[in-house]
Design an enzyme around this catalytic site. Sequence first.
Site, PDB file in Angstrom:
ATOM      1  CB  CYS A 109      -0.875  -0.015   1.258  1.00  0.00           C
ATOM      2  SG  CYS A 109      -2.050   1.356   1.356  1.00  0.00           S
ATOM      3  CB  CYS A 328      -3.970  -4.425   7.469  1.00  0.00           C
ATOM      4  SG  CYS A 328      -5.598  -3.906   7.581  1.00  0.00           S
TER       5      CYS A 328
HETATM    6  N1  SAH Z   1      -6.807   1.145   3.098  1.00  0.00           N
HETATM    7  C1  SAH Z   1      -8.101   0.970   3.672  1.00  0.00           C
HETATM    8  C2  SAH Z   1      -8.414  -0.439   4.130  1.00  0.00           C
HETATM    9  C3  SAH Z   1      -7.367  -1.192   4.856  1.00  0.00           C
HETATM   10  S1  SAH Z   1      -7.268  -1.415   6.538  1.00  0.00           S
HETATM   11  C4  SAH Z   1      -8.302   1.923   4.821  1.00  0.00           C
HETATM   12  O1  SAH Z   1      -7.384   2.665   5.134  1.00  0.00           O
HETATM   13  O2  SAH Z   1      -9.404   2.006   5.355  1.00  0.00           O
HETATM   14  C5  SAH Z   1      -8.761  -1.661   7.361  1.00  0.00           C
HETATM   15  C6  SAH Z   1      -8.787  -0.886   8.679  1.00  0.00           C
HETATM   16  O3  SAH Z   1      -7.819  -1.351   9.621  1.00  0.00           O
HETATM   17  C7  SAH Z   1      -8.517   0.598   8.479  1.00  0.00           C
HETATM   18  O4  SAH Z   1      -9.405   1.352   9.246  1.00  0.00           O
HETATM   19  C8  SAH Z   1      -7.112   0.731   9.013  1.00  0.00           C
HETATM   20  O5  SAH Z   1      -6.849   2.046   9.354  1.00  0.00           O
HETATM   21  C9  SAH Z   1      -7.125  -0.238  10.178  1.00  0.00           C
HETATM   22  N2  SAH Z   1      -5.818  -0.651  10.665  1.00  0.00           N
HETATM   23  C10 SAH Z   1      -4.660  -0.767   9.987  1.00  0.00           C
HETATM   24  N3  SAH Z   1      -3.662  -1.153  10.800  1.00  0.00           N
HETATM   25  C11 SAH Z   1      -4.196  -1.290  12.030  1.00  0.00           C
HETATM   26  C12 SAH Z   1      -3.677  -1.670  13.307  1.00  0.00           C
HETATM   27  N4  SAH Z   1      -2.388  -1.962  13.470  1.00  0.00           N
HETATM   28  N5  SAH Z   1      -4.534  -1.714  14.353  1.00  0.00           N
HETATM   29  C13 SAH Z   1      -5.843  -1.408  14.187  1.00  0.00           C
HETATM   30  N6  SAH Z   1      -6.383  -1.039  13.024  1.00  0.00           N
HETATM   31  C14 SAH Z   1      -5.575  -0.977  11.951  1.00  0.00           C
END
Ligand code: SAH
Length: 350
Positions: A109, A328
Amino acid sequence: MVDIKSMDLEELTAWLKDQGEPAYRAKQVFQWLYRGITSFEEMTNLPKALRQKLEEQCVLTPPRVARKQASADGTIKYLWQLADGNCIETVLMRYRHGNTVCISSQVGCRMGCAFCASTLAGRVRDLTPGEMIDQVLFTQTDSGLPVSNLVLMGIGEPLDNFDTVLKFLHLVNCPEGLNIGMRHISLSTCGLTEKIDKLAQYGLQLTLSVSLHAPDDDTRSRLMPVNRSVGVEKLMETCRRYFQTTGRRISYEYAMIDGVNDAPWQADRLAELLRGTPGHVNLIPLNQVEESPLKPSRHLAAFQKRLESQGIPVTVRRRLGGDIDASCGQLRRRAMRESRNTGRKEDDIP
Ligand code: SAH
């Protein structure tokens, strides 16, 4: 070579017609594809000559399970290896309302969010519609569990791969294929406003989740580089417009991070932002990423209560698969790290 998995039934019908095949063959081929076959040989009700022609002209590149982890709560996480050696993740979650699959939309990403493992090595490439479909099909085949709901919340920013994601949504919707309705699909975005406006024009009945994570520009820009060009105010305007156009309430994701976005004033500011805008807040306990200094908040319950006392609907995300790197990009990241340590490439993962 023809990417047959990325075609819809109409395109497949037209292509087979060009090959001199009768129209009913398209439906047969399409149904075989959605049964998760891995070679054209398996399409046993087709004449041998047609199977051979498909073999010669089309690619069918089923992903390989590079790693698989099962959690005590029934969550299964797959690290799939694609035909070119790149790896992506898919997570199967077992909710009471049905089995839900979390799909990746890109290899890596480029959004750069500070708390997210998917973005650490940037974006390698976009996935094709067929590679997105395969995540659903082969998760179903491998687990033996039927999938009824999809969330586009895996690796990648779905709206950064807009045309592919739109095609994928069209494909999963097809009654002859997976037949999953839009109301059973959620799409999560970091907030690409122009693309949210573009998506609104299609009037799809899916659920849009917007990763907000902070109500003020200082904090949000620190966590999410995307906020530096489009601030919170413009994002919220776009969200209101999306609701007006589609009639669908937005879900705002908010990962609770210790000492960063969990102060009482931030709850108040968030409540203010959402007042009069139909939608709800989904608080996510931060999944700690090894490479990041950010820690999970200790004030989740207080933050939730403060929002609720101001009339904001709040849910707290259940932590499924917390014991298996299910956030993710964490499994892909771990595999990349381990393969570096052993001097192997990502495509050598056993
Ligand atoms: N790119 C998209 C979808 C991917 S992630 C987005 O940004 O929405 C799906 C969700 O998980 C998003 O809300 C993202 O911000 C969150 N996320 C990513 N890493 C995380 C983590 N370490 N802990 C909690 N949520 C996380």
